[in-house]
Design an enzyme around this catalytic site. Structure first.
Site, mmCIF file in Angstrom:
data_model
loop_
_atom_site.group_PDB
_atom_site.id
_atom_site.type_symbol
_atom_site.label_atom_id
_atom_site.label_comp_id
_atom_site.label_asym_id
_atom_site.label_seq_id
_atom_site.Cartn_x
_atom_site.Cartn_y
_atom_site.Cartn_z
ATOM 1 N N ARG A 1 0.834 -1.216 0.000
ATOM 2 C CA ARG A 1 0.000 0.000 0.000
ATOM 3 C C ARG A 1 0.869 1.266 0.000
ATOM 4 O O ARG A 1 0.547 2.255 -0.654
ATOM 5 C CB ARG A 1 -0.963 -0.015 1.195
ATOM 6 N N PHE B 1 8.967 10.392 -3.353
ATOM 7 C CA PHE B 1 8.629 11.728 -2.833
ATOM 8 C C PHE B 1 9.643 12.076 -1.759
ATOM 9 O O PHE B 1 9.715 11.394 -0.725
ATOM 10 C CB PHE B 1 7.226 11.647 -2.245
ATOM 11 N N HIS C 1 15.684 16.762 9.500
ATOM 12 C CA HIS C 1 14.377 17.434 9.474
ATOM 13 C C HIS C 1 13.300 16.441 9.085
ATOM 14 O O HIS C 1 13.070 16.195 7.894
ATOM 15 C CB HIS C 1 14.403 18.623 8.501
ATOM 16 N N ILE D 1 13.058 7.430 2.196
ATOM 17 C CA ILE D 1 12.207 7.682 1.029
ATOM 18 C C ILE D 1 11.718 6.363 0.428
ATOM 19 O O ILE D 1 12.500 5.576 -0.118
ATOM 20 C CB ILE D 1 12.979 8.523 -0.028
ATOM 21 N N LEU E 1 0.524 15.389 1.370
ATOM 22 C CA LEU E 1 0.420 14.522 2.548
ATOM 23 C C LEU E 1 -1.038 14.350 2.965
ATOM 24 O O LEU E 1 -1.436 13.280 3.422
ATOM 25 C CB LEU E 1 1.255 15.084 3.710
ATOM 26 N N ARG F 1 -9.072 -23.420 17.262
ATOM 27 C CA ARG F 1 -8.064 -23.819 18.259
ATOM 28 C C ARG F 1 -8.753 -24.318 19.540
ATOM 29 O O ARG F 1 -9.506 -23.564 20.191
ATOM 30 C CB ARG F 1 -7.172 -22.615 18.586
ATOM 31 N N GLY G 1 -1.410 -17.278 20.101
ATOM 32 C CA GLY G 1 -0.372 -17.909 20.912
ATOM 33 C C GLY G 1 0.951 -17.913 20.156
ATOM 34 O O GLY G 1 1.284 -16.965 19.445
ATOM 35 N N GLY G 2 1.692 -19.023 20.275
ATOM 36 C CA GLY G 2 2.997 -19.121 19.621
ATOM 37 C C GLY G 2 2.894 -19.009 18.109
ATOM 38 O O GLY G 2 3.754 -18.404 17.457
ATOM 39 N N GLU H 1 4.375 9.930 7.445
ATOM 40 C CA GLU H 1 3.275 10.851 7.081
ATOM 41 C C GLU H 1 2.769 11.593 8.312
ATOM 42 O O GLU H 1 1.569 11.799 8.476
ATOM 43 C CB GLU H 1 2.114 10.076 6.456
HETATM 44 C C1 LIG Z 1 9.406 3.146 6.324
HETATM 45 C C2 LIG Z 1 9.336 4.643 6.176
HETATM 46 C C3 LIG Z 1 9.008 5.199 4.944
HETATM 47 C C4 LIG Z 1 8.989 6.582 4.773
HETATM 48 N N1 LIG Z 1 8.718 7.125 3.535
HETATM 49 C C5 LIG Z 1 8.886 8.470 3.345
HETATM 50 C C6 LIG Z 1 8.777 9.028 2.032
HETATM 51 O O1 LIG Z 1 8.477 8.332 1.061
HETATM 52 N N2 LIG Z 1 9.044 10.363 1.875
HETATM 53 C C7 LIG Z 1 9.366 11.164 2.923
HETATM 54 O O2 LIG Z 1 9.610 12.356 2.699
HETATM 55 N N3 LIG Z 1 9.449 10.663 4.187
HETATM 56 C C8 LIG Z 1 9.221 9.342 4.419
HETATM 57 N N4 LIG Z 1 9.336 8.819 5.676
HETATM 58 C C9 LIG Z 1 9.764 9.688 6.771
HETATM 59 C C10 LIG Z 1 8.697 9.915 7.832
HETATM 60 O O3 LIG Z 1 7.693 10.754 7.342
HETATM 61 C C11 LIG Z 1 9.437 10.481 9.066
HETATM 62 O O4 LIG Z 1 10.139 9.399 9.645
HETATM 63 C C12 LIG Z 1 8.479 11.100 10.073
HETATM 64 O O5 LIG Z 1 7.917 12.286 9.569
HETATM 65 C C13 LIG Z 1 9.173 11.393 11.408
HETATM 66 O O6 LIG Z 1 10.369 12.050 11.218
HETATM 67 P P1 LIG Z 1 11.680 11.520 11.977
HETATM 68 O O7 LIG Z 1 11.818 10.085 11.717
HETATM 69 O O8 LIG Z 1 12.797 12.417 11.596
HETATM 70 O O9 LIG Z 1 11.348 11.704 13.517
HETATM 71 P P2 LIG Z 1 11.495 13.028 14.399
HETATM 72 O O10 LIG Z 1 10.840 14.180 13.713
HETATM 73 O O11 LIG Z 1 12.922 13.174 14.813
HETATM 74 O O12 LIG Z 1 10.619 12.662 15.669
HETATM 75 C C14 LIG Z 1 11.117 11.856 16.739
HETATM 76 C C15 LIG Z 1 10.062 11.865 17.859
HETATM 77 O O13 LIG Z 1 9.891 13.192 18.339
HETATM 78 C C16 LIG Z 1 8.516 13.556 18.293
HETATM 79 N N5 LIG Z 1 8.394 14.988 18.039
HETATM 80 C C17 LIG Z 1 8.956 15.706 17.010
HETATM 81 N N6 LIG Z 1 8.599 16.985 17.094
HETATM 82 C C18 LIG Z 1 7.803 17.110 18.193
HETATM 83 C C19 LIG Z 1 7.100 18.198 18.786
HETATM 84 N N7 LIG Z 1 7.108 19.432 18.272
HETATM 85 N N8 LIG Z 1 6.397 17.949 19.912
HETATM 86 C C20 LIG Z 1 6.326 16.692 20.447
HETATM 87 N N9 LIG Z 1 6.957 15.621 19.916
HETATM 88 C C21 LIG Z 1 7.680 15.842 18.786
HETATM 89 C C22 LIG Z 1 7.914 12.716 17.178
HETATM 90 O O14 LIG Z 1 6.523 12.560 17.340
HETATM 91 C C23 LIG Z 1 8.683 11.416 17.346
HETATM 92 O O15 LIG Z 1 8.054 10.621 18.313
HETATM 93 C C24 LIG Z 1 9.288 7.423 5.880
HETATM 94 C C25 LIG Z 1 9.572 6.846 7.122
HETATM 95 C C26 LIG Z 1 9.600 5.484 7.278
HETATM 96 C C27 LIG Z 1 9.918 4.903 8.628
#
Ligand SMILES: Cc1cc2nc3c(=O)[nH]c(=O)nc-3n(C[C@H](O)[C@H](O)[C@H](O)COP(=O)(O)OP(=O)(O)OC[C@H]3O[C@@H](n4cnc5c(N)ncnc54)[C@H](O)[C@@H]3O)c2cc1C
Length: 392
Positions: free
Chosen positions: A97, A136, A143, A170, A247, A276, A347-348, A371
């Protein structure tokens, strides 16, 4: 893996809210998942490989650009159809998906909404057919939740621009033909740029060692002095609102998709509990197991209603970003909780690849993070209802 015997729960007769066309589209997607995804997905996840062989099938069920007009190769469907297709695909696997969501809402959507006629004609039909795959690039190493702080930048160099920077996490990056990349110009204004495979200085290394979304390819987008024609900039909209609007569309699809994963876990646990035998009777006859199942179907039904109403609002152009956040947050949370409870009911056996539950459970750990994280969506609701910004 066990044969796919999935039967969709519809406790409140919600099919009555759908049109005949919706049901036909959903059932076609459901049949395709049973036939072409379920038999291969466990092995793909174990091997951590995106199964490219399913790309034509995804295109055939309208998963690439469901609501993009037919003149550009899309399926020309409404928002509820889009949601139902995402639900059925994620019933099979969240990684599959994710591939479809990125292609539709994060690549085709911005080209369709903000691209020139030339860009639309060049890219959309090929993306709709799966001949081209897209990615994307918004998130950067430093960031994630705060994409507005991005440091990926481009400089004006006459008839072209020079792009430098890096994007992380990404989806589809390792095999994408085109990436919609969000980068700042010399005035700190964010623009969408179409970066094509083969452009010098553009590389897409894969991210390995994931325990989640293993059947979806994830990687980086790295730009080192990439020379890009100005005709590859999306002219229709600039600023952070442009990627955020994409988004919105993808999060809407996730709100539906997560229901699919939840339904699959519930259906698997229900069937298992009837078969089961422990202490001389099916475990479905024990109150503690019934509590789990009853709560699961209650939460699924509430999530279905939320998604359906959001679909109606979105079709009418009335759904707000905050409403979409609420549905994404709620539906992924109920799905992850249902996966955990369903896993215990097996279970297991629940930890093996004989059943889909553990894979859904691990996948949903990404879905609850990407997202917009679970916490970020809560802050969006908080801001919307109080008017107070708790982000910074
Ligand atoms: C498998 C996978 C696929 C992805 N695919 C894409 C993609 O195709 N394109 C793309 O651009 N991105 C993609 N992402 C990135 C995804 O959108 C980011 O991982 C997500 O937005 C969180 O950013 P970060 O991992 O840097 O966490 P961070 O922003 O560092 O956050 C870490 C923690 O801090 C918390 N936090 C951050 N700011 C605050 C605040 N102001 N107040 C309270 N809590 C806060 C967050 O909720 C989180 O729990 C993907 C991620 C994964 C894991």
């Amino acid at each position: 893996m066990k044969p796919d015997l999935f039967e969709a729960p519809d406790y409140y007769n919600l099919d009555d809210l759908l049109t005949e066309e919706h049901i036909m589209i959903r059932d076609a997607a459901r049949a395709w998942v049973k036939r072409d995804v379920s038999p291969i997905i466990e092995q793909a996840a174990q091997e951590a490989k995106f199964p490219k062989s399913i790309i034509p099938g995804l295109a055939s069920i309208g998963a690439f650009g469901p609501y993009i007009p037919e003149e550009y190769g899309g399926a020309g469907l409404d928002q509820i159809s889009y949601g139902l297709i995402m639900q059925e695909i994620e019933r099979g696997d969240s990684g599959v998906r994710s591939t479809a969501s990125v292609q539709s809402s994060l690549v085709m959507y911005p080209i369709w909404k903000y691209g020139t006629e030339e860009q639309k004609k060049k890219f959309l039909p090929k993306l709709a057919s799966g001949e081209f795959m897209g990615s994307f690039g918004l998130t950067e190493p430093d960031h994630g939740s705060n994409p507005g702080g991005m440091v990926t930048r481009f400089k004006d160099a006459g008839d072209h621009i020079i792009l430098n920077g890096a994007k992380l996490w990404i989806s589809n990056s390792p095999f994408c033909d085109v990436a919609v990349v969000w980068a700042k110009d010399e005035n700190d204004r964010i623009h969408g740029v179409l970066v094509e495979r083969g452009m010098e200085g553009f590389t897409t290394p894969e991210t390995h060692n994931k325990w989640s979304l293993r059947a979806s390819a994830t990687g980086e987008l790295i730009f080192q002095d990439v020379k890009i024609p100005k005709s590859n900039i999306l002219p229709g909209r600039s600023g952070l609102g442009a990627p955020l609007s994409c988004l919105d569309s993808a999060r809407f699809g996730i709100a539906w998709g997560a229901i699919g994963a939840a339904m699959d876990c519930y259906d698997t646990a229900l069937r298992y509990s009837k078969e089961r035998i422990q202490f001389g009777k099916p475990i479905a006859g024990f109150q503690l197991q019934q509590k789990k199942l009853a709560e699961m179907i209650t939460e699924i039904t509430k999530a279905q209603l939320l998604a359906w109403r959001l679909g109606v609002l979105r079709e009418q152009g009335k759904a707000t970003s905050a409403q979409i956040s609420m549905a994404k947050r709620n539906n992924v949370e109920i799905a992850i909780n249902i996966a955990r409870e369903a896993r215990q009911m097996l279970g297991g056996m629940g930890i093996t690849g004989e059943y889909s539950i553990m894979r859904h459970s691990m996948n949903l750990e990404s879905v609850i993070t990407y997202e917009g994280t679970h916490d970020i969506h809560l802050l969006i609701t908080g801001l919307d209802i109080t008017g107070e910004n708790a982000f910074s």
